[in-house]
Design a protein around this motif. Structure first.
Motif, short mmCIF file in Angstrom:
data_model
loop_
_atom_site.label_atom_id
_atom_site.label_comp_id
_atom_site.label_asym_id
_atom_site.label_seq_id
_atom_site.Cartn_x
_atom_site.Cartn_y
_atom_site.Cartn_z
N SER A 257 0.81 -1.21 0.00
CA SER A 257 0.00 0.00 0.00
C SER A 257 0.84 1.27 0.00
CB SER A 257 -0.95 0.00 1.21
OG SER A 257 -0.19 -0.05 2.41
N SER A 258 2.10 1.17 0.43
CA SER A 258 2.96 2.35 0.49
C SER A 258 3.58 2.66 -0.87
CB SER A 258 4.06 2.15 1.53
OG SER A 258 4.90 1.05 1.15
N ILE A 259 3.50 1.74 -1.82
CA ILE A 259 4.09 1.93 -3.15
C ILE A 259 3.04 2.53 -4.07
CG2 ILE A 259 5.11 0.80 -5.14
CD1 ILE A 259 6.29 -1.27 -3.30
N GLU A 260 3.31 3.71 -4.60
CA GLU A 260 2.34 4.40 -5.44
C GLU A 260 2.91 4.68 -6.82
OE1 GLU A 260 1.09 7.82 -3.32
OE2 GLU A 260 0.08 6.69 -1.73
N TYR A 261 3.70 3.77 -7.33
CA TYR A 261 4.26 3.94 -8.67
C TYR A 261 4.31 2.57 -9.35
CZ TYR A 261 8.44 2.23 -6.24
OH TYR A 261 9.32 1.48 -5.50
N ASP A 262 4.55 2.58 -10.64
CA ASP A 262 4.65 1.33 -11.37
C ASP A 262 6.04 1.20 -11.99
OD1 ASP A 262 4.63 3.01 -13.57
OD2 ASP A 262 2.53 2.63 -14.04
N PHE A 263 6.27 0.07 -12.64
CA PHE A 263 7.59 -0.20 -13.20
C PHE A 263 7.97 0.83 -14.25
CE2 PHE A 263 10.17 -2.04 -16.60
CZ PHE A 263 11.30 -2.41 -15.89
N ASP A 264 7.01 1.24 -15.08
CA ASP A 264 7.32 2.17 -16.16
C ASP A 264 7.90 3.47 -15.61
OD1 ASP A 264 6.42 0.43 -18.11
OD2 ASP A 264 4.36 1.13 -17.98
N GLU A 265 7.30 3.97 -14.53
CA GLU A 265 7.80 5.21 -13.93
C GLU A 265 9.19 5.02 -13.35
OE1 GLU A 265 6.51 8.39 -10.41
OE2 GLU A 265 5.15 6.76 -11.00
N LEU A 266 9.41 3.89 -12.67
CA LEU A 266 10.72 3.59 -12.10
C LEU A 266 11.78 3.45 -13.19
CD1 LEU A 266 12.65 2.64 -9.79
CD2 LEU A 266 11.74 0.33 -10.17
N TYR A 267 11.47 2.70 -14.23
CA TYR A 267 12.45 2.45 -15.30
C TYR A 267 12.80 3.74 -16.03
CZ TYR A 267 14.62 0.30 -19.41
OH TYR A 267 15.50 -0.06 -20.40
N GLU A 268 11.80 4.57 -16.29
CA GLU A 268 12.04 5.83 -16.99
C GLU A 268 12.99 6.71 -16.17
OE1 GLU A 268 11.95 8.37 -20.12
OE2 GLU A 268 11.00 6.37 -20.04
N ALA A 269 12.75 6.76 -14.88
CA ALA A 269 13.64 7.57 -14.01
C ALA A 269 15.04 6.99 -13.99
CB ALA A 269 13.05 7.62 -12.60
N PHE A 270 15.15 5.66 -14.01
CA PHE A 270 16.45 4.99 -13.96
C PHE A 270 17.29 5.30 -15.20
CE2 PHE A 270 18.95 1.07 -14.92
CZ PHE A 270 19.86 1.17 -13.86
#
Length: 812
Positions: free
Chosen positions: A441-454
């Motif tokens: 419940s504390s995670i409010e993002y998905d893989f696409d957002e994480l990968y793009e930032a990476f």
């Protein structure tokens, strides 16, 4: 001589089955048990009823469902099948209901027992003032308010005709089917005679009829609502019946529920008895109790927010949306409403709680359909002769390269067709459900957002970031390409010819391993990404991604948006589907995930074998992804591994006047369920003109077409459905621009047959006065007369009265 069930022998059962197979009667379904006889299965109580008829001529079987009946069939060597091999949905209902009673009692529902006690035996149709009799009865919230208003109008202005409707409805000597149909049709006629300009429903539907019958005969009938009837069918894994047969089917299921479960649960019966007030109806047959269980568990929780949801438990036990086949085709003559019915069926699938048959639902159906179409949960296409595999599944398509200086440069790429897109969306729904269940419940993002930032941090830098491998060596990133894939190599290497690490394959690792320490060896990486080389690089980059997520990543705070709108890029969904990102989710969650519907209009106009290609086999229920015998194929162009998710539904339509069902590809016919959609003249009975209504008109035309041609070429009700009573201009327009051209097409300008259908008001006979040239030994043809359409119909009502053989005298 007294009867004992032991006197029924195997020969009587076999004779009963033979009679059932010959006469094809409608058997009352069992809620739980089946008996296998030969290759087929039957409800045990129905078999014993027919078997007794073979024994002594009586069709009375007084023994309860389940073991009391099953034991006699088992003694004869027949196999009894328990349909509830897993969690028993009906027992779940009862358990939930008892839990609800213990917590809340009957404080919100006892009024039903009290109303029946107060008004049992009513309405009293012998009362002279029928309107006042109906006004004096409290129907509470059991029927729609519009139904009460409609019944008062009819009782006030068509008193005796309405009284006759009740006399027929309450006549137990006639079948319930005939009584429901008669009451529905006649009250519709009365309502629309009072409000001729109103094409809306008269509201005297099966729900309203159930209230009248339950008040009048509470020992035989109970209350009904379409919403929980459909959910009840879903839980049992059976198909709900069409309009006019739903209440009958509901009563059959209710009685089975009572026999097999409720009457045997003494704890439940005691709880209800203690909770009911003194002025409650003594529901000895448990009909009100059965209704209240279904309403409380299946319907009431949606309004109250009660987390004790019986239907949720059913879905958690992998009961898919039942009653609607995964693949089906609606077939019938033109104008029968097949295309609109696909909307109703699609909404029954994607939004099962919505009642598509409720009063005045047409506009709401269209609105909800458009909403789901925009959300990509419903898709639509039409087959035609030039439609092919490349349009439907995938094909190589030209794309004008607008980024080059030469604007005439054309590139070619593999483009997904509508069927592949639907499969991708269905698989994406499975993936979303999987992530919802896994997500903290504390995670409010998905893989696409994480990968793009990476990858953004490494796009424009003058050094090569390094990441450790499983063996302690280092891998460096030297490029992020235009597809957002990562190009990596061993630190210090100068090689540039290396395969990129795709975003989709890295996502597979991310979905499979919550922590980098969960990976024990490179073989696990290889099995996850499905690529043999580059496993060292995949591990190193994934390790770097996880470290970035845990130490540096700060997700962007999102605004509240409509979560139901599909905001994910379609191209991205298809890429991930092709790469297999969704595979595990589809296998685990395709029975539970939100469905996707593909509607194919005029499915028989395409070359089905060429359009579906190798995917024909994959359409079968047990070959879908997530099923026990799932199959996949390698697609011809992309070479990607392809399967069809179990949450993709296909609905086709077929015009039988264009091409018969028998002519359809055999492979397709075997994999689709077929439902006939014929003209419903009764829907036109309320549209009145002088001395006739449009229901009678359509029936007469179609009876003649069936004799002269066949039933596949009858005319649908939709050609007349929008005409208002007395609108002769609209009626003339329908004949001149729709009906007559259609008949000309059907009969290839054989005006003699058209004359037999339409009569003298539309067709005139012309005597032949042709003078032929003389020729020796050649006989002149006998041309006495010919037929042709009248150029000016004139009085359209008079012409139709002639069609109906009622002369041209106006009604008085």
């Amino acid at each position: 001589m007294s009867f004992h069930p032991k006197k029924i022998k195997e020969k009587h059962v076999i004779a009963a089955v033979s009679k059932i197979q010959t006469e094809q009667p409608e058997l009352r379904p069992s809620t739980r048990w089946l008996v296998r006889i030969g290759e087929d299965t039957y409800p045990p109580k129905e078999i014993m009823q027919y078997a007794r008829e073979q024994y002594d001529g009586s069709d009375y079987w007084s023994y309860g469902g389940g073991p009391p009946t099953n034991k006699y069939l088992e003694r004869m060597g027949f196999e009894i099948l328990d349909m509830n091999t897993g969690a028993d949905p009906l027992q779940i209902f009862i358990n939930k209901y008892k839990k609800h009673l213990a917590k809340n009692g009957l404080m919100d529902e006892a009024y039903k027992w009290q109303l029946v006690e107060e008004y049992k035996g009513r309405p009293d149709i012998r009362k002279e003032d029928l309107e006042n009799e109906l006004r004096s009865i409290n129907f509470s919230n059991l029927v729609y308010g519009n139904a009460i208003t409609a019944m008062r109008h009819i009782a006030n202005q068509r008193t005796e005709e309405y009284r006759e409707c009740f006399l027929k409805l309450f006549n137990e000597e006639n079948s319930l089917k005939d009584r429901i149909q008669s009451f529905d049709n006649k009250t519709s006629e009365l309502f629309h005679s009072i409000f001729p300009e109103n094409n809306l429903s008269h509201h005297q539907d099966e729900r309203t009829i159930s209230i009248f019958l339950s008040y009048r005969f509470p020992d035989k009938y109970t209350f009904y609502k379409d919403s929980y009837y459909k959910k009840f069918c879903k839980a049992l894994g059976i198909k709900h019946k069409p309009k006019g047969l739903k209440y009958i089917h509901y009563l059959e299921l209710i009685n089975g529920f009572i026999d097999d479960y409720i009457s045997k649960d003494q704890e439940l019966l005691n709880m209800v008895e203690q909770l009911l007030p003194d002025n409650a109806y003594k529901d000895d047959n448990n009909l009100l109790l059965a209704q209240d269980i279904l309403y409380t568990v299946l319907d009431k929780k949606n309004k109250s927010g009660d987390e004790d949801s019986g239907i949720d438990d059913i879905e958690e036990n992998n009961l898919e949306i039942m009653g609607i086949p995964l693949n089906q085709i609606l077939y019938g003559p033109p104008g029968t409403g097949k295309t609109f019915k696909t909307k109703e069926l699609a909404l029954n699938i994607v939004e099962p709680d919505f009642d598509t048959e409720k009063t005045d639902a047409r506009n709401e159906i269209n609105q909800k359909y458009e909403s789901h179409y925009k959300k990509k949960s419903i898709h639509f296409t039409t087959f035609h002769q030039s439609w092919g595999y490349e349009d439907f599944v995938e094909g190589i398509k030209p794309i004008l390269n607008s980024t080059e200086s030469d604007s005439n440069t054309v590139n070619y790429c593999i483009e997904a067709g509508i069927f592949k897109k639907c499969c991708a969306y269905a698989a994406h729904n499975c993936y979303k459900l999987m992530k919802e269940q896994q997500r903290n419940s504390s995670i409010e993002y998905d893989f696409d957002e994480l990968y793009e930032a990476f990858i953004d941090q490494y796009r424009n830098i003058d050094f090569e970031p390094t990441f450790p491998t499983l063996t302690g060596r280092e891998v460096e990133i030297f490029e992020i390409n235009k597809n957002d894939s990562i190009r990596a190599r061993a630190k210090g290497s100068t090689s540039i010819h290396v395969a990129p690490l795709t975003k989709e394959n890295i996502q597979k690792l991310y979905d499979s391993y919550p922590d980098i320490d969960d990976i024990n060896n490179l073989q696990e990486v290889k099995e996850t990404v499905g690529v043999s080389p580059r496993t060292t690089e995949f591990y190193a980059i994934f390790k770097g991604l996880k470290e970035f997520e845990n130490q540096k990543f700060k997700p962007v705070e999102k605004e509240n948006t409509d979560l139901e709108v599909n905001t994910v890029d379609e191209t991205d969904i298809i890429k991930k589907f092709d790469a297999g990102v969704y595979n595990n989710a589809v296998i685990q969650f395709s029975q539970k995930a939100n469905p996707v519907v593909l509607i194919i209009d005029e499915i028989n106009r395409g070359n089905v074998s060429a359009v579906f290609g190798e995917l024909i086999t994959l359409l079968e229920n047990d070959k879908r992804l997530g099923a026990k015998e799932a199959l996949s194929v390698e697609l011809a162009y992309s070479k990607s591994n392809f399967g069809i998710p179990s949450n993709l539904y296909i609905i086709g339509t077929m015009n039988t006047a264009d091409r018969s069902v028998e002519a359809l590809d055999t492979a397709l016919r075997r994999r689709f369920s077929f439902e006939e959609v014929m003209p419903e003249a009764d829907l036109l009975n309320h549209i009145n003109f002088e001395d006739f209504n449009l229901g009678d008109l359509l029936n007469n035309i179609n009876e003649r077409i069936e004799v002269l041609l066949d039933r596949d070429h009858t005319i649908g009700h939709s050609y007349f459905i929008k005409i208002k009573s007395g609108d002769i201009d609209a009626l003339r327009e329908a004949f001149e621009n729709k009906i007559i051209p259609l008949l000309q097409e059907y009969f290839y300008h054989d005006y003699e047959k058209i004359a037999l259908i339409l009569g003298e008001g539309f067709v005139e006979r012309k005597e032949s006065n042709v003078s032929f040239a003389k020729f020796d030994n050649l006989d002149k043809p006998e041309l006495l007369h010919s037929y042709e359409l009248r150029k000016n119909i004139g009085d359209i009502e008079a012409a139709i009265r002639k069609l109906l053989n009622r002369g041209d005298e106006k009604a008085t």
